[in-house]
Structure formats: C-alpha cells, structure tokens
Design a protein around this motif. Structure first.
Motif: not given
Length: 419
Positions: A290, A292, A295-296, A299
């Motif tokens: 990702p 950003s 987002e990482a 996930a």
C-alpha cells in the motif's frame, strides 16, 4: 623585530579581530553569553593540529586559540559578576501538557514528580563511568571504526548531534531513544533559543514536540562552518575545552527494541515509506505494498522485529545510506573517543542522573527535568524480543553494537549469545 615576525604578529592580530567580530555580530550570541560557571568543567588537553610543512599556519592557529581562550575566560568572569545581581527565577513545577503525539499517548507518561535524593556515591559513579570510557578508548584490545581518528578528522555533517548552549557553557550530544526529546527541551530553556509570544520558554514541558526536533531550533556544531568558516574548528575546540559536555546512553539492545516499537509498531508515514517498504520487500517477500502506512496497518502488513534485525545486519544497508540516527551506534553519534565528556548519564538511572547534572550545572533552581514515563522499554524484555531471532543473528548484532556495550559499561548479554 624581523619582518617575518612582524608579519605574523599583524596576521594574528587581524585574525583575532575578525574572530571577535564574527562572534559578536554573526552568531548574535556575543561574549556577553559565555557563562562558564559549571562545576563539572575541567581543563582538557587539546590534540595538536598536523604540523608537517605548516609551521607558520601552526603559529597562527596557536595565536587564535590563545586569543579565544583568553576572550572566553575574561568575559566569563565579567558575566558571572553581573549575573549574581540578577534575581533567580522561581522553581518551575512540571505540568502535564496536551499529548498530541501518538507515541506519547501509547506509552503513557508518569506525570508525578521524582525528586532524586542527594547520593554521596554519585560523584564516584560519574568518575568510574568517565574512567571506563577513557580506558577503553586508549585500549588497543577494543577496535571499532573511527576509534583512532582525531577530532579534526570528523566530517562536519557528523557533528550534528552536538547541541551548544553558550549562555551556560554546555554542550549536549543527543542520542535518539535516550530521553533526548526532554533533554532538547531543557537545552531550549537554558539557551533561550525559542520564544513563546516574545518570551523565552521557562518550563520544558510547555515546548511543543514539533519545535523540539526542528533542527533550526538548536545551535549544533555542524552549523559552525556556515557561521565561522575556516575558524569553526578552532572555536569548537575552545568550547570543548571550556564547556561542560554531557550525553545520556542506554543498553544498546534495549535501545534497538525501543526504536523498533516507536517507528514500526506505531503508524509513522515517513518511516513506513523510507524503511518499512524496503524491509517488507527485501525480507518479507512482499512485492505489492500500500502507498500509505494506515492502509498497510489495516491490511496487517507490518515490519517484524526479525525483518528489522535482518536490515541492520545486511551489508548492503549502509552502502546505500548510513544508519538512521534512531539505531546508529552512540560512538558514531557522539564520538566519545574524540570528545572528553564531563558527564555520562544513563537512562537506567535517568531521574537521579538528571537531578545530579542540573545541580552541577547550577541550574536546578531554574528548572526541573521532565518526569519519565512508566512503561519505558525494559531490559527484562530482551529475552522475549530476541526469542525468535536466530543465535547467529544475535551474535552478529552484538558485534555490530559491541563498542557501545563496552565503552559505556553495559554487560555482555551472555544469555542471548549462547544456546
């Protein structure tokens, strides 16, 4: 008097006058701020400059150093007399600031005060720490990069961790992950380098975190060249001789754990893009990541402690760039074999050491060191953190940070280095 001697005399006088003008007008500090009154300062023998083929330049260097030494000493006496007439400000009690930074919210600060008791053994403990440091710097059995170079050999950009307070004659080498945020706050209060609505800050805890780590806030040695040009090293040496120099250190492995926790377990956009993404690609086999950090994290993509150790041990890492300051070795940040430190504090005894240092600097009536937080990364956690790290990696990691263990008196973690 022969013409060469007259020429050298006029050259020395002209250079001395230029130094005076630089100090007074360029630095905007002036001789009125050189308060050399600390009880820790002591004479130091300065290393001579290279002399081969430079006899006349060496005479000039000696004259300049002698002039600066005389200038600082004489003005210190004058300012100390005038300062005695000024009423001391009242003692400031730390108050709880607004915690806007996620790291401070996560860690949970202990805002109760910790008044350290005067301990007659503290002076002896300091003497032992400094003696250990000097002994191992002189001991050929301990070898590490940069150990044998002189102060003149240190590149200018490697002096960026030495913060100078000319008002009180103090030099602080900051080590990230060793209470450096609060020590920087203390240096801002002492040097009055930052104003709040036109007035200097008086309470370290009032200083916003974003200002504390702004490089423009502090006067550091690496800025001297821009201010003083070819005279910068002479001025640095005079200040190193006259000023009280201190640093705070920490168990090297615990410092690494603390750096990992704050930079990779919390969402940090800068460290995600610059360090986490390459680590995840190289050591966790992730090809699509990702853009950003939020987002990482959503996930479940996070750098593991094992990935971080792989990164430190990878020989290609420092071929691309030097270690980040948060995990760079202390001997590379503060040059303890080139600079004779007057005070070596430790995070493990932070409250006691901070109180002792402020008393020695004669500023304990002006401010308190900000209180520490409760759940500081503890050395007792090492076994848990390193449990899944292969033995060979642990042994390599110790070799990488061995100089910091030995120079500052931290025991070799034998339990981590054997099966």
């Amino acid at each position: 008097m022969t013409k060469p001697r007259l020429f050298r005399l006029w050259l020395a006088l002209g250079s001395a006058l230029m130094i005076l003008l630089i100090i007074v007008y360029w630095d905007n500090v002036g001789t009125a701020h050189f308060y050399l009154h600390t009880s820790l300062s002591r004479p130091h023998i300065l290393e001579p400059l290279p002399t081969q083929g430079l006899a006349e330049e060496n005479v000039l260097a000696s004259d300049v150093d002698e002039f600066l030494d005389t200038l600082l000493s004489s003005d210190a006496k004058h300012n100390d007399l005038s300062r005695r007439k000024t009423e001391q400000p009242p003692v400031l009690t730390p108050s709880k600031p607004v915690l806007s930074h996620m790291e401070e919210n996560v860690r949970g600060y202990d805002w109760s005060t910790h008044d350290a008791q005067q301990n007659p053994d503290r002076d002896r403990q300091q003497a032992e720490r400094r003696s250990l440091l000097r002994d191992f710097c002189a001991n050929a059995s301990l070898a590490f990069p940069t150990k044998d170079r002189s102060f003149d050999d240190i590149p200018n950009y490697e002096l960026n961790h030495l913060i100078v307070d000319d008002r009180h004659g103090v030099i602080y080498c900051y080590v990230p992950k060793v209470a450096c945020t609060n020590w920087k706050r203390v240096m801002i209060v002492l040097s009055e380098s930052l104003l709040d609505r036109g007035s200097p800050y008086r309470d370290p805890l009032d200083i916003p975190r974003e200002h504390v780590h702004n490089t423009s806030t502090h006067l550091t040695f690496n800025k001297f060249w821009r201010r003083y040009g070819k005279f910068s090293r002479h001025l640095m040496k005079v200040k190193l001789k006259k000023y009280t120099k201190f640093l705070f250190v920490r168990d090297p492995f615990v410092r690494l754990i603390s750096a990992f926790r704050s930079k990779f377990e919390l969402e940090n956009e800068e460290f995600y893009r610059k360090f986490a993404v390459p680590m995840l690609r190289l050591y966790a086999n992730h090809t699509s990541l990702p853009a950003s950090v939020s987002e990482a994290f959503s996930a479940g993509l996070k750098v593991s402690f094992a990935n971080f150790i792989q990164y430190l041990l990878d020989p290609h890492t420092e071929k691309l760039a030097p270690f980040n300051e948060h995990w760079r070795q202390v001997y590379r940040l503060c040059h303890p074999c080139q600079i004779d430190y007057d005070f070596v504090g430790k995070l493990e005894t932070l409250d006691e050491d901070a109180a002792q240092l402020l008393r020695s600097l004669k500023v304990d009536s002006q401010l308190h060191f900000p209180p520490s937080y409760r759940n500081r990364t503890a050395s007792s956690w090492e076994e848990d953190w390193f449990a899944n790290i292969p033995l060979a990696w642990r042994q390599q990691l110790y070799k990488l940070y061995e100089a910091d263990f030995v120079l500052f008196g931290y025991p070799k973690p034998e339990n981590l280095l054997r099966d």
